[in-house]
Design an enzyme around this catalytic site. Structure first.
Site, short mmCIF file in Angstrom:
data_model
loop_
_atom_site.label_atom_id
_atom_site.label_comp_id
_atom_site.label_asym_id
_atom_site.label_seq_id
_atom_site.Cartn_x
_atom_site.Cartn_y
_atom_site.Cartn_z
N ALA A 1 1.03 -1.11 0.22
CA ALA A 1 -0.07 -0.02 -0.11
C ALA A 1 0.93 1.33 -0.06
CB ALA A 1 -0.80 0.15 1.30
N TYR A 61 9.78 -12.73 -13.47
CA TYR A 61 8.56 -11.71 -12.88
C TYR A 61 7.17 -12.24 -13.53
CZ TYR A 61 5.16 -7.88 -12.83
OH TYR A 61 4.22 -7.08 -12.60
N1 NAP Z 1 3.48 -0.92 -13.39
C1 NAP Z 1 3.05 -1.38 -13.94
O1 NAP Z 1 3.10 -1.41 -15.05
C2 NAP Z 1 2.44 -3.00 -13.53
C3 NAP Z 1 1.88 -3.83 -14.70
C4 NAP Z 1 1.30 -5.22 -14.36
C5 NAP Z 1 0.91 -5.44 -12.92
N2 NAP Z 1 1.57 -4.43 -11.94
C6 NAP Z 1 1.35 -4.98 -10.70
O2 NAP Z 1 0.76 -4.02 -9.95
C7 NAP Z 1 1.15 -4.08 -8.41
C8 NAP Z 1 1.43 -2.82 -7.91
O3 NAP Z 1 2.78 -2.39 -8.71
P1 NAP Z 1 2.99 -0.68 -8.78
O4 NAP Z 1 3.19 -0.43 -10.33
O5 NAP Z 1 2.24 0.10 -8.03
O6 NAP Z 1 4.64 -0.89 -8.23
P2 NAP Z 1 5.19 0.02 -7.01
O7 NAP Z 1 5.06 1.23 -6.91
O8 NAP Z 1 6.80 -0.48 -7.15
O9 NAP Z 1 4.68 -0.68 -5.65
C9 NAP Z 1 4.97 -2.01 -5.30
C10 NAP Z 1 4.48 -2.09 -3.66
O10 NAP Z 1 4.96 -3.62 -3.54
C11 NAP Z 1 5.68 -3.54 -2.11
N3 NAP Z 1 6.68 -4.50 -2.00
C12 NAP Z 1 7.72 -4.69 -2.55
N4 NAP Z 1 8.43 -5.91 -2.04
C13 NAP Z 1 7.93 -6.20 -0.93
C14 NAP Z 1 7.89 -7.18 0.22
N5 NAP Z 1 8.93 -7.86 0.40
N6 NAP Z 1 6.97 -7.25 1.07
C15 NAP Z 1 5.99 -6.38 0.98
N7 NAP Z 1 5.61 -5.29 0.00
C16 NAP Z 1 6.59 -5.42 -0.84
C17 NAP Z 1 6.34 -2.12 -2.48
O11 NAP Z 1 6.86 -1.54 -0.95
P3 NAP Z 1 7.95 -0.62 -0.81
O12 NAP Z 1 7.25 0.74 -0.82
O13 NAP Z 1 8.56 -0.83 0.59
O14 NAP Z 1 8.99 -0.79 -1.73
C18 NAP Z 1 5.23 -1.18 -2.82
O15 NAP Z 1 4.40 -0.94 -1.91
C19 NAP Z 1 2.22 -5.24 -8.33
O16 NAP Z 1 1.64 -6.33 -7.89
C20 NAP Z 1 2.70 -5.15 -9.82
O17 NAP Z 1 3.42 -6.42 -10.13
C21 NAP Z 1 2.36 -3.58 -12.33
#
Ligand code: NAP
Length: 267
Positions: free
Chosen positions: A10, A160
């Site tokens: 979050a 991934y």
């Molecule tokens: N961005 C895209 O284009 C895209 C596309 C398809 C799917 N997604 C998926 O959407 C979701 C959200 O991604 P986002 O784009 O918002 O990325 P983001 O801004 O990098 O957020 C990722 C989140 O995951 C947390 N996280 C990472 N390692 C963790 C751990 N060991 N334990 C608990 N939490 C952890 C991070 O915490 P910290 O703040 O502490 O780092 C952050 O809160 C992910 O599942 C991603 O795979 C993203």
């Protein structure tokens, strides 16, 4: 909805956007985050705009099964209405967690798998469970062997994609085993978040040229928000709508084997 929605990751781009969107609707949220200081900053920022927001914070590191167990133990039955498995990571290099899992797989698959299993007895029978997948699933082969890649088999993007494909398989099997649950998949598209910085020298260039073309986090998280608030089961939320889960993901025999291999890995 009675009870909180747990949102993992979050503190991230879409996770924080989801917290704010739910808070705007008066839904109580539990931010499950590995970095509590960062989570507190996100919460204060949201409270600055929505003073009545009901947002709780708890620590959860999906790269540690002890942390997952500790988090789940701290949740009281009947207090949670749904779970949004949103956290994710694309690890730059190969690393193994203390539990022996490759890190990308731990955060995107094994952690959410265990968290969901441990929370199930505390959730209502028709709880909403939304798993954040990715269009990369389409290109990812899955087998019991891919769950625990060796270093020679690691690649940033394909590991991934395989981890997300495993999460998708888990969702399908979960829905089969617990048909009363509202298990849905959300695919945000390509979103301008920290996640798409893969740690390359050309990232600043990509930021300037590519990120403006990507969805904003508030937009990318909309499919997940619709899945969290609706009555659907087993749907694939993407763009502005939702559809039947694509037939390429109907792999029940494989899903059962992946589930069994994961149970074995957790012993
Ligand atoms: N961005 C895209 O284009 C895209 C596309 C398809 C799917 N997604 C998926 O959407 C979701 C959200 O991604 P986002 O784009 O918002 O990325 P983001 O801004 O990098 O957020 C990722 C989140 O995951 C947390 N996280 C990472 N390692 C963790 C751990 N060991 N334990 C608990 N939490 C952890 C991070 O915490 P910290 O703040 O502490 O780092 C952050 O809160 C992910 O599942 C991603 O795979 C993203």
């Amino acid at each position: 909805m009675n009870g909180r929605i747990i949102i993992t990751g979050a503190t991230g781009s879409m996770g924080a956007a989801a917290v704010e969107a739910l808070a705007t609707r008066g839904v109580p949220v539990l931010m499950a985050c590995r970095n509590l200081a960062k989570a507190e900053a996100v919460r204060s920022d949201i409270l600055g705009r929505i003073p009545a927001a009901d947002i709780e914070l708890r620590q959860l590191d999906l790269a540690s099964m002890a942390s997952v167990r500790n988090f789940a133990e701290g949740i009281d039955a009947g207090t949670v209405a749904g779970l949004f498995n949103n956290a994710g990571v694309i690890s730059k290099g190969y690393s193994i967690t203390g539990d022996g899992f490759e890190n990308t797989f731990s955060v995107n698959y094994f952690g959410p798998w265990l968290l969901t299993q441990l929370l199930l007895p505390k959730l209502p029978e028709d709880a909403r469970i939304v798993n954040m997948v990715s269009l990369t699933c389409r290109f990812a082969p899955l087998s019991e062997q891919t769950l625990r890649p060796a270093e020679k088999d690691f690649s940033q993007l394909s590991t991934y994609a395989r981890a997300k494909r495993a999460l998708l398989s888990f969702s399908m099997e979960l829905a089969r085993r617990h048909p009363s649950l509202r298990v849905n998949l959300a695919d945000p598209g390509i979103v301008a978040s920290n996640m798409i910085d893969l740690g390359h020298w050309y990232d600043p260039l990509a930021d300037a040229l590519f990120k403006p073309l990507c969805r904003k986090p508030e937009v990318g998280v909309q499919p997940a928000l619709r899945a969290l608030s609706g009555q659907s089961r087993n749907r694939y939320f993407v763009g502005r709508g939702d559809k039947a889960i694509p037939v390429r993901y109907f792999t029940p025999d494989l899903d059962a084997r992946i589930w069994a291999a994961t149970e074995e890995a957790m012993r």
